[in-house]
Scaffold this motif. Structure first.
Motif, PDB file in Angstrom:
ATOM      1  N   LYS A  45       9.343   8.309  13.200  1.00  0.00           N
ATOM      2  CA  LYS A  45       8.436   9.257  12.555  1.00  0.00           C
ATOM      3  C   LYS A  45       7.893  10.305  13.522  1.00  0.00           C
ATOM      4  O   LYS A  45       7.411   9.994  14.592  1.00  0.00           O
ATOM      5  N   LEU A  61       5.095   3.625   2.477  1.00  0.00           N
ATOM      6  CA  LEU A  61       4.771   2.254   2.082  1.00  0.00           C
ATOM      7  C   LEU A  61       4.501   1.388   3.295  1.00  0.00           C
ATOM      8  O   LEU A  61       5.225   1.448   4.291  1.00  0.00           O
ATOM      9  N   GLY A  99       1.355   5.515  -0.524  1.00  0.00           N
ATOM     10  CA  GLY A  99       0.861   6.881  -0.706  1.00  0.00           C
ATOM     11  C   GLY A  99       2.060   7.747  -1.068  1.00  0.00           C
ATOM     12  O   GLY A  99       3.161   7.557  -0.541  1.00  0.00           O
ATOM     13  N   VAL A 111      -0.270  15.481  -2.313  1.00  0.00           N
ATOM     14  CA  VAL A 111      -0.349  14.302  -1.448  1.00  0.00           C
ATOM     15  C   VAL A 111      -1.451  13.377  -1.946  1.00  0.00           C
ATOM     16  O   VAL A 111      -2.583  13.807  -2.159  1.00  0.00           O
ATOM     17  N   THR A 112      -1.113  12.113  -2.150  1.00  0.00           N
ATOM     18  CA  THR A 112      -2.147  11.157  -2.575  1.00  0.00           C
ATOM     19  C   THR A 112      -2.666  10.375  -1.369  1.00  0.00           C
ATOM     20  O   THR A 112      -2.011  10.261  -0.333  1.00  0.00           O
ATOM     21  N   GLU A 113      -3.823   9.800  -1.528  1.00  0.00           N
ATOM     22  CA  GLU A 113      -4.328   8.805  -0.594  1.00  0.00           C
ATOM     23  C   GLU A 113      -3.454   7.551  -0.774  1.00  0.00           C
ATOM     24  O   GLU A 113      -2.764   7.419  -1.793  1.00  0.00           O
ATOM     25  N   PRO A 114      -3.495   6.646   0.195  1.00  0.00           N
ATOM     26  CA  PRO A 114      -2.682   5.411   0.035  1.00  0.00           C
ATOM     27  C   PRO A 114      -3.325   4.472  -0.978  1.00  0.00           C
ATOM     28  O   PRO A 114      -3.749   3.378  -0.636  1.00  0.00           O
ATOM     29  N   GLY A 143      -1.371  -1.425   7.185  1.00  0.00           N
ATOM     30  CA  GLY A 143      -0.271  -1.733   8.092  1.00  0.00           C
ATOM     31  C   GLY A 143       0.488  -0.472   8.475  1.00  0.00           C
ATOM     32  O   GLY A 143       0.143   0.635   8.042  1.00  0.00           O
ATOM     33  N   GLU A 166       8.326   6.010   5.667  1.00  0.00           N
ATOM     34  CA  GLU A 166       8.309   7.072   4.665  1.00  0.00           C
ATOM     35  C   GLU A 166       9.743   7.273   4.193  1.00  0.00           C
ATOM     36  O   GLU A 166      10.616   7.623   4.983  1.00  0.00           O
ATOM     37  N   VAL A 185       0.883  -1.166   0.000  1.00  0.00           N
ATOM     38  CA  VAL A 185       0.000   0.000   0.000  1.00  0.00           C
ATOM     39  C   VAL A 185       0.919   1.214   0.000  1.00  0.00           C
ATOM     40  O   VAL A 185       1.792   1.332   0.860  1.00  0.00           O
TER      41      VAL A 185
HETATM   42  P1  ADP Z   1       2.270  12.890   7.328  1.00  0.00           P
HETATM   43  O1  ADP Z   1       1.684  14.244   7.057  1.00  0.00           O
HETATM   44  O2  ADP Z   1       2.616  12.667   8.733  1.00  0.00           O
HETATM   45  O3  ADP Z   1       3.389  12.534   6.392  1.00  0.00           O
HETATM   46  P2  ADP Z   1      -0.177  11.760   6.276  1.00  0.00           P
HETATM   47  O4  ADP Z   1      -1.222  11.053   7.029  1.00  0.00           O
HETATM   48  O5  ADP Z   1      -0.507  13.086   5.744  1.00  0.00           O
HETATM   49  O6  ADP Z   1       1.122  11.793   7.142  1.00  0.00           O
HETATM   50  O7  ADP Z   1       0.231  10.815   5.088  1.00  0.00           O
HETATM   51  C1  ADP Z   1       1.271  11.076   4.266  1.00  0.00           C
HETATM   52  C2  ADP Z   1       1.249  10.061   3.155  1.00  0.00           C
HETATM   53  O8  ADP Z   1       1.295   8.748   3.646  1.00  0.00           O
HETATM   54  C3  ADP Z   1       0.011  10.126   2.278  1.00  0.00           C
HETATM   55  O9  ADP Z   1       0.406  10.049   0.929  1.00  0.00           O
HETATM   56  C4  ADP Z   1      -0.769   8.905   2.669  1.00  0.00           C
HETATM   57  O10 ADP Z   1      -1.533   8.401   1.599  1.00  0.00           O
HETATM   58  C5  ADP Z   1       0.310   7.943   3.048  1.00  0.00           C
HETATM   59  N1  ADP Z   1      -0.079   6.920   4.017  1.00  0.00           N
HETATM   60  C6  ADP Z   1      -0.742   7.123   5.177  1.00  0.00           C
HETATM   61  N2  ADP Z   1      -0.914   5.946   5.817  1.00  0.00           N
HETATM   62  C7  ADP Z   1      -0.330   4.980   5.050  1.00  0.00           C
HETATM   63  C8  ADP Z   1      -0.153   3.555   5.176  1.00  0.00           C
HETATM   64  N3  ADP Z   1      -0.578   2.893   6.229  1.00  0.00           N
HETATM   65  N4  ADP Z   1       0.513   2.929   4.186  1.00  0.00           N
HETATM   66  C9  ADP Z   1       0.974   3.589   3.123  1.00  0.00           C
HETATM   67  N5  ADP Z   1       0.846   4.906   2.957  1.00  0.00           N
HETATM   68  C10 ADP Z   1       0.201   5.601   3.903  1.00  0.00           C
END
Ligand code: ADP
Ligand code: MG
Ligand code: ZN
Length: 469
Positions: free
Chosen positions: A258, A192, A8, A149-152, A203, A207, A6
């Protein structure tokens, strides 16, 4: 166990406005270290930022091109962290009210990638490592960025790479960024995590930050997949952390556990606060969008009847597609497409040359040349020679087409020459008949030599085939 990945993506893109986001310094890449700086972009106490309106318009344009909703009222916020690349110890960004929300794209496999948000922020300076010392260059500090920023929503590396490529094409087409990963004007963070296929909960993710090439993104995804599946396979748990990428080894390594958004102590930026765009301004920006690459690709394939692979090459860079459309004016689009791809693309080596497409032969002149060929006024052999002279001089085709060139050899005269060539090249004809398709080229070549290029090779080949049938 085979886990499902997964992903994002967070993509930072530098906007190509002439000046920085909060001051009048140039955004030009390179230059002497710390030459493009002032008290505002180096965060001197007492200096006051004022927002560059063009940044808001460029970012809104990006949002509209990607199908997002642009907020009439968004808010700048301070994001605090201490690092030498950021002398104020906070970055002016956006937090709970970003400029754009939503949008996305549908990939070629039919899967939808949704965007969470696009916000504007300032870039930080750059650390330069010199042996044991570290120097800082603030030229990049205050260069306007958007973070997309994309969704996951990604499930494998190929989806991520397609998204990146189409993001680049779209942002270049609307003119908001050159998206040059090698110059850092586009950089990605890969989030990821893994899960067992069929599970709905996500999961724990890592990052991997600041990936500045397609290879780096693909490497980071591969190595993170391997690392996390090994941990999970051994019954362990993945830690939420920020990782770095090493281009030499292609591996990722832990940087820090993180941080949460709480750690940044976001609060509204008191020196700027609200960014406003009226509904009329938003509609004006929407109306000013050019034809977007996806729509253009579809039109090239369905209306202009260009094979999809070629249409993709032509629509990838705006300058190339504009050139193509002018060159194809009034002739079969396919012949212009073929000429550009097979002849002109073969002359250039790098992606950058396609991006900055500016060939010696202008689109109007190429159009003139192709018209002469299409009308049968000159042969393909003459076309090739004339094109060479046009490239060298920048002059139109007419300057190089002689009376002799236009006297194309056709009809009975050409047939007689073909018969002669068949008779004189019996070995090649026999080879061709026994299955060596290439042998026919020798016979056609003989005709072309004899006519000094004043025959059409395709026509000559057709006649030769009829003669030997
Ligand atoms: P942050 O601002 O702390 O980096 P966000 O919640 O804004 O965290 O998410 C940042 C990126 O991480 C987004 O692209 C989101 O889609 C992705 N993301 C969030 N949760 C997951 C996950 N469990 N697995 C993979 N990608 C994720
Ligand atoms: Mg992040
Ligand atoms: Zn400045």
């Amino acid at each position: 166990m085979k886990y499902e990945m997964v992903i994002g993506l967070e993509t930072h893109v530098e906007l190509s406005t002439a000046t920085k986001i909060f001051c009048g310094c140039t955004t030009k890449f390179a230059g002497e270290p710390n030459a493009h700086c002032c008290e505002i972009c180096t965060g001197m106490p007492g200096s006051l930022p004022s927002l560059n309106r063009a940044v808001v318009e460029y970012a809104a344009t990006a949002g509209l091109a990607l199908g997002g909703d642009v907020r009439e009222k968004s808010v700048m916020a301070r994001k605090h962290y201490v690092y030498p690349d950021l002398p104020k110890a906070y970055q002016i960004s956006q937090f709970d009210l970003p400029l754009v929300s939503g949008g996305g794209m549908t990939l070629s496999n039919g899967r939808r990638i949704n965007l969470t948000r696009i916000h504007i922020e300032e870039d930080a300076g750059k650390l330069v490592h010199r042996g044991a010392n570290v120097a800082v260059d603030y030229n990049r500090g205050g260069v306007p960025l958007i973070e997309i920023v994309t969704e996951p929503d990604f499930r494998d590396a190929s989806e991520v790479l397609e998204y990146m490529e189409r993001l680049q094409t779209t942002l270049r087409a609307v003119g908001v960024s050159d998206c040059r990963m090698q110059e850092g004007s586009m950089r990605c963070d890969v989030n990821l995590s893994l899960r067992i296929p069929g599970e709905t909960a996500y999961g724990v993710r890592s990052e991997t930050k600041n990936l500045n090439s397609f290879t780096a993104v693909a490497d980071a995804i591969r190595t993170e997949y391997a690392r996390q599946s090994e941990i999970l396979g051994a019954g362990g748990t993945v830690e939420q952390e920020t990782r770095g990428y090493d281009a030499d080894s292609g591996e990722t390594h832990s940087l820090r556990s993180k941080e949460n958004s709480d750690d940044y102590r976001y609060f509204p930026e008191p020196d700027i606060v609200t960014v406003r765009l009226s509904p009329e301004e938003i509609e004006r920006l929407r109306g000013a969008l050019p034809e977007l690459p996806d729509a253009k690709l579809a039109r090239y394939v369905s209306v202009l009847q260009i094979p999809e692979a070629d249409a993709k090459l032509l629509t990838k860079y705006r300058a190339v597609s504009e050139y193509f459309e002018r060159a194809a004016d009034g002739i079969a689009p396919k012949s212009a497409a073929n000429f550009i791809i097979t002849v002109m693309f073969a002359e250039i080596q790098t992606e950058a040359e396609r991006e900055n497409w500016n060939p010696a032969v202008s689109a109007a002149n190429l159009n003139g040349l192709l018209k002469l060929t299409e009308a049968g006024t000159i042969s393909r052999g003459t076309q090739k020679r004339v094109y060479g002279e046009m490239s060298a001089s920048g002059k139109p085709a007419a300057d190089f087409v002689t009376a002799e060139d236009t006297a194309q050899i056709t009809g009975d005269e050409l047939r007689a020459l073909c018969e002669k060539a068949v008779a004189e090249n019996a070995k090649s004809v026999a080879d061709y008949k026994s299955g060596k398709e290439k042998a026919l080229k020798a016979v056609v070549g003989a005709v072309m030599r004899e006519t000094r290029g004043r025959a059409d090779a395709v026509l000559a080949e057709a006649i030769i085939l009829a003669v030997i049938a």
